[in-house]
Design a protein around this motif. Sequence first.
Motif, PDB file in Angstrom:
ATOM      1  N   SER A  65     -15.387   9.130  -7.903  1.00  0.00           N
ATOM      2  CA  SER A  65     -14.634   7.990  -7.343  1.00  0.00           C
ATOM      3  C   SER A  65     -13.460   8.051  -6.627  1.00  0.00           C
ATOM      4  N   ILE A  66     -12.533   8.966  -6.735  1.00  0.00           N
ATOM      5  CA  ILE A  66     -11.420   9.016  -6.295  1.00  0.00           C
ATOM      6  C   ILE A  66     -11.582   9.465  -4.730  1.00  0.00           C
ATOM      7  N   GLU A  67     -12.427  10.500  -4.725  1.00  0.00           N
ATOM      8  CA  GLU A  67     -12.772  10.995  -3.324  1.00  0.00           C
ATOM      9  C   GLU A  67     -13.304   9.847  -2.554  1.00  0.00           C
ATOM     10  N   GLN A  68     -14.139   9.058  -2.976  1.00  0.00           N
ATOM     11  CA  GLN A  68     -14.650   7.751  -2.226  1.00  0.00           C
ATOM     12  C   GLN A  68     -13.674   6.778  -1.905  1.00  0.00           C
ATOM     13  N   LYS A  69     -13.023   6.733  -2.772  1.00  0.00           N
ATOM     14  CA  LYS A  69     -11.713   5.522  -2.343  1.00  0.00           C
ATOM     15  C   LYS A  69     -10.982   6.189  -1.563  1.00  0.00           C
ATOM     16  N   VAL A  70     -10.595   7.269  -1.378  1.00  0.00           N
ATOM     17  CA  VAL A  70      -9.806   8.024  -0.343  1.00  0.00           C
ATOM     18  C   VAL A  70     -10.459   7.860   0.926  1.00  0.00           C
ATOM     19  N   ASP A  71     -11.679   8.189   1.034  1.00  0.00           N
ATOM     20  CA  ASP A  71     -12.326   8.243   2.206  1.00  0.00           C
ATOM     21  C   ASP A  71     -12.449   6.791   2.703  1.00  0.00           C
ATOM     22  N   SER A  72     -12.791   5.746   1.894  1.00  0.00           N
ATOM     23  CA  SER A  72     -13.089   4.355   2.158  1.00  0.00           C
ATOM     24  C   SER A  72     -11.768   3.944   2.914  1.00  0.00           C
ATOM     25  N   LEU A  73     -10.772   4.457   2.156  1.00  0.00           N
ATOM     26  CA  LEU A  73      -9.446   3.989   2.665  1.00  0.00           C
ATOM     27  C   LEU A  73      -8.795   4.492   3.950  1.00  0.00           C
ATOM     28  N   LEU A  74      -9.446   5.795   4.069  1.00  0.00           N
ATOM     29  CA  LEU A  74      -8.949   6.448   5.285  1.00  0.00           C
ATOM     30  C   LEU A  74      -9.976   5.928   6.703  1.00  0.00           C
ATOM     31  N   SER A  75     -10.809   5.467   6.348  1.00  0.00           N
ATOM     32  CA  SER A  75     -11.868   4.993   7.311  1.00  0.00           C
ATOM     33  C   SER A  75     -11.269   3.623   8.064  1.00  0.00           C
ATOM     34  N   VAL A  76     -10.529   3.051   7.271  1.00  0.00           N
ATOM     35  CA  VAL A  76      -9.876   1.757   7.693  1.00  0.00           C
ATOM     36  C   VAL A  76      -8.415   1.808   8.107  1.00  0.00           C
ATOM     37  N   MET A  77      -7.973   3.112   8.313  1.00  0.00           N
ATOM     38  CA  MET A  77      -6.582   3.097   8.581  1.00  0.00           C
ATOM     39  C   MET A  77      -6.206   3.519  10.029  1.00  0.00           C
ATOM     40  N   THR A  78      -5.306   3.176  10.537  1.00  0.00           N
ATOM     41  CA  THR A  78      -5.021   3.419  12.026  1.00  0.00           C
ATOM     42  C   THR A  78      -4.247   4.813  11.756  1.00  0.00           C
ATOM     43  N   LEU A  79      -4.033   5.404  13.295  1.00  0.00           N
ATOM     44  CA  LEU A  79      -3.086   6.628  13.231  1.00  0.00           C
ATOM     45  C   LEU A  79      -1.815   6.505  12.921  1.00  0.00           C
ATOM     46  N   GLN A  80      -1.312   5.310  13.091  1.00  0.00           N
ATOM     47  CA  GLN A  80       0.406   5.247  12.558  1.00  0.00           C
ATOM     48  C   GLN A  80       0.217   5.084  11.203  1.00  0.00           C
ATOM     49  N   GLU A  81      -0.724   4.282  10.584  1.00  0.00           N
ATOM     50  CA  GLU A  81      -0.706   4.318   9.184  1.00  0.00           C
ATOM     51  C   GLU A  81      -0.915   5.736   8.367  1.00  0.00           C
ATOM     52  N   LYS A  82      -1.784   6.399   9.138  1.00  0.00           N
ATOM     53  CA  LYS A  82      -2.036   7.858   8.554  1.00  0.00           C
ATOM     54  C   LYS A  82      -0.796   8.526   8.564  1.00  0.00           C
ATOM     55  N   VAL A  83      -0.070   8.596   9.722  1.00  0.00           N
ATOM     56  CA  VAL A  83       1.218   9.381   9.802  1.00  0.00           C
ATOM     57  C   VAL A  83       2.296   8.848   8.937  1.00  0.00           C
ATOM     58  N   GLY A  84       2.268   7.474   8.591  1.00  0.00           N
ATOM     59  CA  GLY A  84       3.057   7.140   7.405  1.00  0.00           C
ATOM     60  C   GLY A  84       3.109   7.810   6.211  1.00  0.00           C
ATOM     61  N   GLN A  85       1.892   8.013   5.754  1.00  0.00           N
ATOM     62  CA  GLN A  85       1.615   8.581   4.450  1.00  0.00           C
ATOM     63  C   GLN A  85       1.981  10.090   4.497  1.00  0.00           C
ATOM     64  N   LEU A  86       2.322  10.631   5.473  1.00  0.00           N
ATOM     65  CA  LEU A  86       2.874  11.969   5.591  1.00  0.00           C
ATOM     66  C   LEU A  86       4.203  11.956   5.684  1.00  0.00           C
ATOM     67  N   THR A  87       4.938  11.042   5.592  1.00  0.00           N
ATOM     68  CA  THR A  87       6.322  10.896   5.741  1.00  0.00           C
ATOM     69  C   THR A  87       6.913  10.412   4.626  1.00  0.00           C
ATOM     70  N   LEU A  88       8.166  11.269   4.296  1.00  0.00           N
ATOM     71  CA  LEU A  88       8.878  11.322   2.999  1.00  0.00           C
ATOM     72  C   LEU A  88      10.455  11.022   3.541  1.00  0.00           C
ATOM     73  N   TYR A  89      10.877  10.079   2.900  1.00  0.00           N
ATOM     74  CA  TYR A  89      12.681   9.817   3.408  1.00  0.00           C
ATOM     75  C   TYR A  89      13.230   9.605   2.172  1.00  0.00           C
ATOM     76  N   THR A  90      14.413  10.118   2.300  1.00  0.00           N
ATOM     77  CA  THR A  90      15.315   9.888   1.064  1.00  0.00           C
ATOM     78  C   THR A  90      16.018   8.439   1.286  1.00  0.00           C
ATOM     79  N   SER A  91      16.226   7.771   0.046  1.00  0.00           N
ATOM     80  CA  SER A  91      16.899   6.402   0.256  1.00  0.00           C
ATOM     81  C   SER A  91      18.252   6.532  -0.053  1.00  0.00           C
TER      82      SER A  91
END
Length: 776
Positions: A65-91
């Motif tokens: 069910s986690i894999e399905q949720k991940v896939d479902s979410l991925l299918s509605v994400m824009t390129l920019q939103e995907k890149v955002g998930q791969l970015t980590l910043y310090t506060s």
Amino acid sequence: MGSFYGCARSTIGAARTWFYYKRIILISNSRVEAMKKMLILAIVTILSASFGCGSNSPVSDSERSIEQKVDSLLSVMTLQEKVGQLTLYTSDMDQTGAFLRPEYLEDVRSGNVGAIFNAYGAEYTRELQEMAVNETRLGIPLLFGYDVIHGHRTIFPVPLGQAASWDLDLIEASERVAAREASAEGLHWTFAPMVDISRDPRWGRIVEGAGEDTYLGSKISAARVRGFQGNDLGDVQTIAATMKHFAAYGAAKAGRDYHTVDMSDRELREIYLPPFKAGFDAGAATVMTSFNTLNGIPATANEYLFEDILRDEWGFDGFVVTDYTAIMELLFHGVARDEQHATELAMNAGIDMSMQDGFYQRNLADLVEEGKITEEQLDNAVANVLRVKYQLGLFEDPYRYSSTEREEAEIMKPENIETARDMARKSMVLLKNQNQVLPIKDDVETIAVIGPLADSQRDLIGSWSAAGDWSKSVSLLQGLKNKKPEINFIHAKGTGIDDGDTSGFDAAVNAARQADMVILALGEAYWMSGEAASRSEIDLPGAQQELAKEIHALGKPTVAVLMNGRPLTINWLDENIPAILETWFLGTTTGDAIADVLFGDYNPSGKLPVTFPKSVGQIPIHYDMKNTGRPFDANNKYTSKYLDISNEPLYVFGHGLSYTTFDYSPITLSSNKMATSDSLQVSVTVSNTGEYAGEEVVQLYLHDKVASIAPPARRLKGFQKINLQPGESKEVVFNVTNKDLSFYQKDMSYGSEPGEFMVFVGGSSKDTQSAEFVLE
Ligand code: BGC
């Protein structure tokens, strides 16, 4: 068809997703925006529910069910939103108080960032999470990471000190405390354990690891991962672990931090990778890259490490984060032409998330659009990150970790302090105790407590002290007073840690003159080990040795209490001071724990997890070296040795004394032959022949007498920590299997070769009984 339960569960999961997001969407500012989000949500929900009812895959329902949720979410994400998930910043802020990236809140609001580090506190993390959840299109929760390295608020001994306890249950329990405190403050993810093996005490980061040995390091790696993550990442009191730094960071040339690493694949796999594999087997959710190059290729661009070994060989399905600005550093390594090229190299090496340099944020979308990175690569990386967020339960309730009630209840509660004190007591190593100077006798009336670390608090919490407050740490002097208010303690600093100032010597000598005995607190400052803290000489800094000489000249019974983050070359102390207690940096409860040991309320049981050299010139020096073709012979010049110093270290790996004495019987083997499919039982009887109850770490080493690859002189393959009352004996039995006799052979396959083996059992890597057997 999927099972009835699988179907039911995924439908319930989908329903939860629906309610969770609906709540968020309904508080959107614009109605059009809200309608758009509702439409996306409806698709995600239907997809999640339907997947669970039709699949026949071998994975469990919850994984599916986690894999399905991940896939479902991925299918509605824009390129920019995907890149955002791969970015980590310090506060966090720099030394001037300025935010390192003042725009980071903007990035949170616009979904340009998937994770934040150095932000903690239930309220603050909730605020940031609200921004991510309420103000971004999809409301994907942030992940909060932090360097919880040896405790969060309650500070435990530095990791090298904890390793000296050889107490896996207690190490696990310590990380559990750290996880409870950290998770109560909104943290989901620690950048620990650091599982880098190091054989070079010049390297300041040796303090963060478990020392020089692969077997001990692997056991500790697994214990620490279990401690942080428990059995269930979804438990709100656990946090995701990070195995770092992948890989071979501890072998930096000349012990200089961040320096080049060159080594054979055999050494990499035999010595440096097993602690990572052990952490992986224990379920570690994430891995961090190392700063170094490995055989010419920077780790952060190293496909062999991340794609071939981590993903393909081991099957890792968590995510890989870079170390701080490590993609940017590919430019300085000289392997990348420009930002885009560096980004491409990292992505092609299988690196999922970039820390702090913003290289993914600025370049990934272009690379995908230009076809240099495929969408599939990008999606895989995003899926790896989202999977961990789902496992942590963040989609069900993004605020579950940010609880002011838990924060109040958990932080530095008495049980946490008690566990820290227990860990501190067990981390100390009694290096020397001539004439039983320790424990301190009852008739002592006045004690001089001398040295730059005698009343220090700041140094005690060591480097990487997370959210620890040094002013809450108990100094040695305070701990002694707490324990024995009736004793007159006279304190004199004598000198600073590294200032070479001798103007305090007279006062120190005067104090010592008035006392029955002297406790000398010597060592390093907290900043002398840890990151970017390599030293070319590893002796006592400043005028500390001269101070020790002045005090020694008075002829009083003297105990040296060492505080430091690495092995030190302390030959003079060893030759002249009758008792030496290695305490590393013990954290919040330092003074109380040291007082427990000095006055005999706890009998020291620690054993060195790393060799103490006599001289920097001997480095690297470790117990499992190979014999060479010209083994040492004092009477033959042309054998392997130095002209000016001995080959022997000052203190061997596994060394550590007790207030009592332990006697080892000769070894008994269940047989003198063993088949590869079989196992062999190695037994000894250990007796407490002294007057104190005590714990002993019984160590087992093996040696292959003849092998196709030159074998190490001996290698640790087992240990057990036992407790014995005076006069008590216990039989200790080790089970040796074929795996313990295996190594990387000529063709790099892992296996054993028939022949004769030696087995050693004892209280250190040197002080052992031996026996022989044949592998058939
Ligand atoms: C260190 C890492 C640490 C990271 C984040 C880096 O400089 O090498 O071990 O996790 O900073 O603080």
